[in-house]
Design a protein around this motif. Structure first.
Motif, short mmCIF file in Angstrom:
data_model
loop_
_atom_site.label_atom_id
_atom_site.label_comp_id
_atom_site.label_asym_id
_atom_site.label_seq_id
_atom_site.Cartn_x
_atom_site.Cartn_y
_atom_site.Cartn_z
N ASP A 1 46.74 31.13 46.31
CA ASP A 1 46.35 31.58 47.10
C ASP A 1 45.83 33.13 47.24
N VAL A 2 45.53 33.61 46.14
CA VAL A 2 44.35 35.77 45.49
C VAL A 2 43.97 35.32 45.00
N SER A 3 42.97 36.47 44.68
CA SER A 3 41.37 36.09 44.43
C SER A 3 42.12 36.39 42.77
N GLY A 4 43.19 35.81 41.89
CA GLY A 4 43.50 36.26 40.38
C GLY A 4 44.37 36.61 40.40
N VAL A 5 44.27 37.70 39.08
CA VAL A 5 45.28 37.97 38.69
C VAL A 5 44.19 40.01 39.18
N LEU A 6 44.97 40.70 39.66
CA LEU A 6 44.54 42.10 39.63
C LEU A 6 45.27 43.16 38.19
N GLY A 7 44.22 44.22 38.11
CA GLY A 7 44.64 45.14 37.22
C GLY A 7 45.62 46.28 37.74
N LYS A 8 45.27 47.17 37.37
CA LYS A 8 46.13 48.53 37.91
C LYS A 8 45.80 48.86 39.02
N ASN A 9 44.49 48.84 39.06
CA ASN A 9 43.38 49.37 40.39
C ASN A 9 43.11 48.04 41.34
N LYS A 10 44.45 47.38 41.28
CA LYS A 10 44.43 46.63 41.56
C LYS A 10 42.71 46.12 42.47
N LYS A 11 42.14 45.66 41.09
CA LYS A 11 40.83 44.84 41.24
C LYS A 11 40.94 43.52 40.37
N LEU A 12 40.01 42.58 40.75
CA LEU A 12 40.23 41.23 39.94
C LEU A 12 39.75 41.95 38.17
N ILE A 13 39.96 40.79 37.61
CA ILE A 13 40.60 41.03 35.80
C ILE A 13 40.58 39.98 36.30
N ASN A 14 38.44 39.55 35.37
CA ASN A 14 37.45 38.01 35.05
C ASN A 14 38.11 37.77 34.17
N THR A 15 38.16 38.41 33.03
CA THR A 15 38.42 37.49 31.66
C THR A 15 39.75 38.37 30.73
N MET A 16 40.69 37.96 30.65
CA MET A 16 41.06 38.71 29.54
C MET A 16 42.52 37.90 28.20
#
Length: 296
Positions: free
Chosen positions: A218-233
């Motif tokens: 129920d979220v857009s994906g994994v968020l980084g430190k800046n609360k932005k979506l991480i597309n690939t990791m």
């Protein structure tokens, strides 16, 4: 002329999907189905359509579903309070009966019926069917004070996967069925265990050497430190996020599940937003995809 233009745009969209159709033909994709996508009627229909389309173009989808909110609702009707420790449901014998009733008797059959209504050929399974999921008791541990042994916590009939009967699933997919699996397991003494659906999906994906593992959230994906979506990791980047406390709460076990599946032989794992219509198709058949992709 406008109709021709619209048709050409649709053709371009179909052509964008062609490389992915070729790549995933006859491959297995395990989907953990849960969250808002399981309770919103429109999203439920779109999910069923996505799964049926995948099967018709030669991909083998395997569905593992949750049912936490539905279990909580029925427990409340029976006058039982839902209790959780470290995100895991405390499951006594009475609660396990209700869990099994909801997951196997209700939710599983609803998903099967919905997929079949959209032209699929789904079959529902629990861990007991054909010894699909052999399980053992799961204990939590909690470190109270550093340099002392952790406290072992008994949360009842909660299990962890011991063995997956992958041949049963393979047999079904080869015979044009879409397996829909409830996350319960069978203990060596015949007891039934409640198992986290993310964990079951990861274990099944590894057992099948799946091409992809998709976890609907129920979220857009994994968020980084800046609360932005991480597309690939990578797995290293994922572990760093966990160590730095950036990933926590419900996302923590999902990432751990993905990492374990990757180490078990799954090619790629994805945490995607199940609140989007056709989330599965958007992830599998488009250039950009959605959510977060995790690779080794």
């Amino acid at each position: 002329m406008e109709n021709i233009k619209d048709s050409m745009e649709r053709a371009e969209i179909l052509l964008e999907a062609l490389p992915y159709i070729k790549r995933f033909y006859n491959k297995t994709i395990v989907i953990k189905y849960g969250g808002h996508a399981m309770v919103d009627d429109e999203l439920k229909d779109r999910f069923a359509q996505d799964v049926v389309m995948m099967k018709y173009i030669g991909i083998n989808p395997v569905i593992v579903h949750g049912g936490g909110p539905q279990i909580g609702t029925l427990l409340k009707k029976f006058g039982k309070e839902s209790k959780f420790v470290q995100g895991m449901r405390v499951t006594d014998e009475e609660t396990m009966n209700i869990v099994e009733m909801v997951l196997v008797g209700k939710v599983n059959k609803e998903i099967v019926g919905l997929i079949n209504r959209h032209g699929g050929n789904a079959v529902g399974l629990s861990g007991k069917d054909g010894n699909l999921i052999q399980a053992e008791k799961y204990y939590l541990s909690e470190e109270k004070i550093k340099s002392t042994p952790p406290e072992i916590i008994d949360i009842g009939l909660v299990g962890k996967v011991k063995i997956i009967n992958s041949q049963l699933i393979i047999s079904l997919t080869q015979n044009n069925f879409i397996p829909v699996i409830a996350p319960t397991g069978l203990g060596e003494n015949g007891e039934t265990y409640n198992i986290n659906a993310d964990i079951v999906a990861g274990e099944i994906a590894a057992a099948l050497q799946a091409e992809k593992l998709l976890l609907l959230t129920d979220v857009s994906g994994v968020l980084g430190k800046n609360k932005k979506l991480i597309n690939t990791m990578s797995n290293k980047e994922a572990l760093k996020l966990i160590e730095n406390g950036i990933v926590e709460g419900g996302m923590f076990p999902k990432i751990k599940c993905c990492l374990k599946a990757l180490k078990g032989g799954v090619k790629k794992a994805h945490i995607i937003d199940g609140r989007l219509k056709h989330a599965v198709l958007l992830e599998v058949f488009t250039d950009k995809g959605i959510g977060t992709e995790i690779v080794l």
